[in-house]
Design an enzyme around this catalytic site. Structure first.
Site, PDB file in Angstrom:
ATOM      1  N   CYS A 143      19.020  44.852  43.236  1.00  0.00           N
ATOM      2  CA  CYS A 143      17.734  45.129  42.590  1.00  0.00           C
ATOM      3  C   CYS A 143      17.933  45.045  41.089  1.00  0.00           C
ATOM      4  CB  CYS A 143      17.250  46.514  42.972  1.00  0.00           C
ATOM      5  SG  CYS A 143      17.090  46.704  44.729  1.00  0.00           S
ATOM      6  N   PRO A 171      50.450  36.656  33.001  1.00  0.00           N
ATOM      7  CA  PRO A 171      49.250  35.958  33.465  1.00  0.00           C
ATOM      8  C   PRO A 171      48.601  36.657  34.650  1.00  0.00           C
ATOM      9  CG  PRO A 171      51.219  34.831  34.234  1.00  0.00           C
ATOM     10  CD  PRO A 171      51.691  35.952  33.333  1.00  0.00           C
ATOM     11  N   TYR A 220      39.353  38.800  38.933  1.00  0.00           N
ATOM     12  CA  TYR A 220      38.286  39.647  38.376  1.00  0.00           C
ATOM     13  C   TYR A 220      36.989  39.568  39.183  1.00  0.00           C
ATOM     14  CZ  TYR A 220      41.651  39.571  34.600  1.00  0.00           C
ATOM     15  OH  TYR A 220      42.828  39.676  33.880  1.00  0.00           O
TER      16      TYR A 220
HETATM   17  C1  LIG Z   1      47.472  43.678  28.560  1.00  0.00           C
HETATM   18  C2  LIG Z   1      46.973  42.567  29.413  1.00  0.00           C
HETATM   19  N1  LIG Z   1      47.864  41.727  29.959  1.00  0.00           N
HETATM   20  C3  LIG Z   1      47.469  40.712  30.766  1.00  0.00           C
HETATM   21  C4  LIG Z   1      46.137  40.501  31.044  1.00  0.00           C
HETATM   22  C5  LIG Z   1      45.759  39.383  31.951  1.00  0.00           C
HETATM   23  O1  LIG Z   1      44.959  38.462  31.329  1.00  0.00           O
HETATM   24  P1  LIG Z   1      44.568  37.115  32.078  1.00  0.00           P
HETATM   25  O2  LIG Z   1      44.053  37.465  33.413  1.00  0.00           O
HETATM   26  O3  LIG Z   1      43.539  36.527  31.196  1.00  0.00           O
HETATM   27  O4  LIG Z   1      45.807  36.288  32.160  1.00  0.00           O
HETATM   28  C6  LIG Z   1      45.165  41.355  30.490  1.00  0.00           C
HETATM   29  C7  LIG Z   1      43.744  41.161  30.767  1.00  0.00           C
HETATM   30  O5  LIG Z   1      42.869  41.849  30.371  1.00  0.00           O
HETATM   31  C8  LIG Z   1      45.606  42.425  29.647  1.00  0.00           C
HETATM   32  O6  LIG Z   1      44.730  43.275  29.112  1.00  0.00           O
END
Ligand SMILES: Cc1ncc(COP(=O)(O)O)c(C=O)c1O
Length: 488
Positions: free
Chosen positions: A407, A332, A437
Site C-alpha cells: 500500500c 566485496p 541487498y
Molecule cells: C564497511 C563495508 N564493507 C563492505 C561493504 C560492501 O560493499 P559492496 O556490497 O558494495 O561491495 C560495505 C557496504 O555497505 C561496507 O559498509
C-alpha cells in the site's frame, strides 16, 4: 533443450546488438538507453534480456525457458511458490574463489549484502573471511560454523553486548570506528595479556568523493563512518590504539568509500590519501573495503572484475609507496552476490492508466512481492529489468512499470521495464541481479511474508531459508495479559 554453448552465442549476439561491451572491454562501453518523451521507453529495453545479467549457469531449455544450475526456474516457482529468490550456488562459489585469488588471504565477504548460514558456509569454504556489521550477523556466521578468527567485526555504533560477544569468541579483527568505541574497548579489556589482545583496524574516512548514489557514498568528509583523515582524528586514533597501554593489537587501517563503484581511480585517490599514515605508522594491513559495482541493466557498462579491482588497488599501493609487505585486503559484497540470483514473482494484475500530460498510457504489471523483498528501487532509485522466465530470449516490446503489492505508491520494482508482448496475468515474471541487498533488506511491511531463498546447482534445488508463514508473523508477539491483571 539447447546447449549452454548455443544459448551463450545467442546472448552474445543480443549483447552486441545492444552495444554492450564484451567482458574483456572495461571502459568506453555504452549507455544505450535513450528515452522517448512519453512513457519512458528505452530502446534497449525492446531487446531480449542481456545474458550478462543472469547467473553463470543460466541456460535456455525447453524452447525458451530459463534454467539455472540445471533447474528450470518455473519448476522452483511451482514447487516452492512465489516470490522466491533463486541463487546459483556455482556463481557464488566462483566469485568467492575469484576474490580470494585476486586479493589473497584476508579478503572478506561483506555479509550485509546477503547472509544466511548456507551463504556463510560457501564464503568460508571458498577461503574468504566474512565481515559482519552487527551482533546478529556475527551470530548467524558463528552458527554457520565459521571459525571466529575468520570474522571481521564492523559497525559505527557497536554496543557493549556486541563487543563482548566478539571478544568472547575471539573474533579475527575489529574495525574501530569512534573514540567512544576505543573507550568502550579499554573499559572492557582492562589490562589483558598481549597474546589475547584483539586485533583491530582503524576505520579511516579519507574524504574522497565517488560517483555513486549519495546514500551509498561513505568516504566523503561529511559521513558518520570512521575517523576523519583530514581533521587528524585518524592519526589520533592510531596513536591511542598503538600506545603502550592500549589493550588491543593495532594491525592496520580500513576504509570503505562507497558502493556501486565502476571507476577504479576512486580507489587510487583513496590509497594516495591513506598511504602516508600507513607508511609512517608501519602498520601491516590495509583494507580498502567493498564497493565494486555490478551492472543491473543491459545498458550499463561492464564493471571491472574482482581481479581488475585487485590489480588497480595493488598498483596504486605500489605507486603510493606502501611496502609490498603490507597485507592488502578488501570486502566485496555486491560483486560476489548480486548477479548470482534472480527473484521470481507471479503477475496478478495488469492495468493501463492514461497519462494526460503525454497522451500516453502507463501499464502497471503488479506482482506478488515488492519493496519488502527489494527495497533498492524505493531507497536509491535503483534500476532493474524484468523478463518472463518462459520467454527468456524473446524481444520485449511491451513497455511496463512493474509494481509491488504494498500500500505505497513508491512500491515500484521496475520503472521503464519491458516484457514480451504476450505477458499475461498468471505468468511468472523475474528480475535479475537481485542477489545482493534484496533478501538482506527484506521486511514484513504490510505483513507480507519474507520469501524463501533457494540455491540451485547440479540439476537440484534446495531451500536454504524457508519462506515465512502467517504463524511466523505472530511469533514475536507477547500474549497480552487481560487488562484487569495489570491494574493493581
Ligand atoms: C564497511 C563495508 N564493507 C563492505 C561493504 C560492501 O560493499 P559492496 O556490497 O558494495 O561491495 C560495505 C557496504 O555497505 C561496507 O559498509
Amino acid at each position: 533443450m539447447s546447449a549452454f554453448g548455443s544459448s551463450a552465442s545467442y546472448w552474445r549476439q543480443i549483447d552486441r546488438r545492444m552495444g554492450v561491451a564484451e567482458p574483456a572491454t572495461l571502459d568506453g562501453a555504452v549507455s544505450a538507453g535513450r528515452r522517448t518523451p512519453d512513457a519512458g521507453v528505452t530502446h534497449q529495453g525492446m531487446a531480449p534480456l542481456s545474458r550478462r545479467l543472469l547467473p553463470d549457469t543460466a541456460e535456455v531449455v525447453a524452447g525458451d525457458s530459463l534454467s539455472i544450475g540445471g533447474v528450470e526456474v518455473a519448476t522452483v516457482a511451482e514447487e516452492v511458490g512465489t516470490p522466491v529468490f533463486i541463487y546459483d550456488e556455482e556463481h557464488l562459489r566462483s566469485r568467492c574463489r575469484e576474490a580470494r585469488r585476486a586479493f589473497g588471504d584476508g579478503v572478506s565477504f561483506a555479509s550485509k549484502a546477503f547472509l544466511c548460514r548456507a551463504m556463510a558456509r560457501i564464503a568460508n569454504d571458498e577461503g574468504m573471511m566474512i565481515d559482519v556489521a552487527s551482533g546478529g550477523e556475527l551470530y548467524v556466521a558463528l552458527r554457520a560454523g565459521v571459525p571466529p578468527e575468520r570474522l571481521v567485526m564492523h559497525g559505527s555504533n557497536k554496543s557493549t553486548d556486541e563487543l563482548v560477544l566478539a571478544l568472547d569468541v575471539g573474533i579475527g579483527r575489529i574495525v574501530v570506528d569512534s573514540f567512544d568505541e576505543i573507550e568502550r574497548l579499554n573499559r572492557l579489556l582492562g589490562r589483558v595479556a598481549p597474546a589475547t589482545r584483539p586485533r583491530v583496524l582503524v576505520r579511516v574516512n579519507p574524504g574522497v568523493e565517488v560517483s555513486t548514489h549519495a546514500s551509498i557514498a561513505t568516504g566523503r568528509e561529511d559521513s558518520k563512518f570512521g575517523f576523519s583523515l583530514v581533521s587528524g582524528a585518524a592519526a589520533e586514533a592510531v596513536d591511542l590504539l598503538a600506545s603502550r597501554h592500549s589493550p588491543v593489537d593495532l594491525v592496520g587501517l580500513h576504509t570503505h568509500i562507497g558502493s556501486q563503484i565502476f571507476d577504479l581511480s576512486a580507489f587510487g585517490r583513496t590509497i594516495d590519501s591513506l598511504a602516508p599514515l600507513v607508511v609512517t605508522t608501519g602498520l601491516t594491513e590495509l583494507c580498502v573495503g567493498g564497493g565494486l559495482g555490478v551492472a543491473y541493466t543491459g545498458d550499463q557498462r561492464e564493471p571491472p572484475s574482482l581481479a581488475d579491482w585487485a590489480t588497480a588497488v595493488r598498483d596504486a599501493c605500489r605507486v603510493a609507496g606502501i611496502p609490498d609487505s603490507v597485507r592488502i585486503t578488501a570486502e566485496p559484497g555486491r560483486a560476489v552476490a548480486a548477479t548470482s540470483a534472480v527473484t521470481c514473482y507471479r503477475i496478478g494484475a495488469i492495468k493501463s492508466v492514461p497519462l494526460p500530460s503525454t497522451d500516453g498510457v502507463r501499464t502497471y504489471v503488479s506482482v506478488d512481492g515488492g519493496m519488502s523483498d527489494n527495497l533498492r528501487p524505493a531507497l536509491y532509485d535503483s534500476r532493474y529489468e524484468a523478463f518472463l522466465p518462459r520467454a527468456v530470449t524473446a524481444s520485449r516490446p511491451f513497455a511496463v512499470t512493474v509494481a509491488g503489492k504494498h500500500c505505497e505508491s513508491g512500491d515500484i520494482l521496475v520503472r521503464n521495464g519491458h516484457l514480451p508482448q504476450d505477458a499475461a496475468v498468471g505468468d511468472l515474471l523475474a528480475t535479475p541481479v537481485t542477489g545482493a541487498y534484496g533478501y538482506a533488506m527484506a521486511s514484513n511491511y504490510n505483513k507480507l511474508l519474507r520469501p524463501p531463498v533457494v540455491f540451485v546447482g547440479d540439476g537440484r534445488y534446495r531451500v536454504v531459508t524457508r519462506g515465512e508463514t502467517y504463524e511466523d508473523l505472530l511469533s514475536l508477539d507477547v500474549d497480552e495479559p487481560a487488562l484487569s491483571h495489570c491494574v493493581p
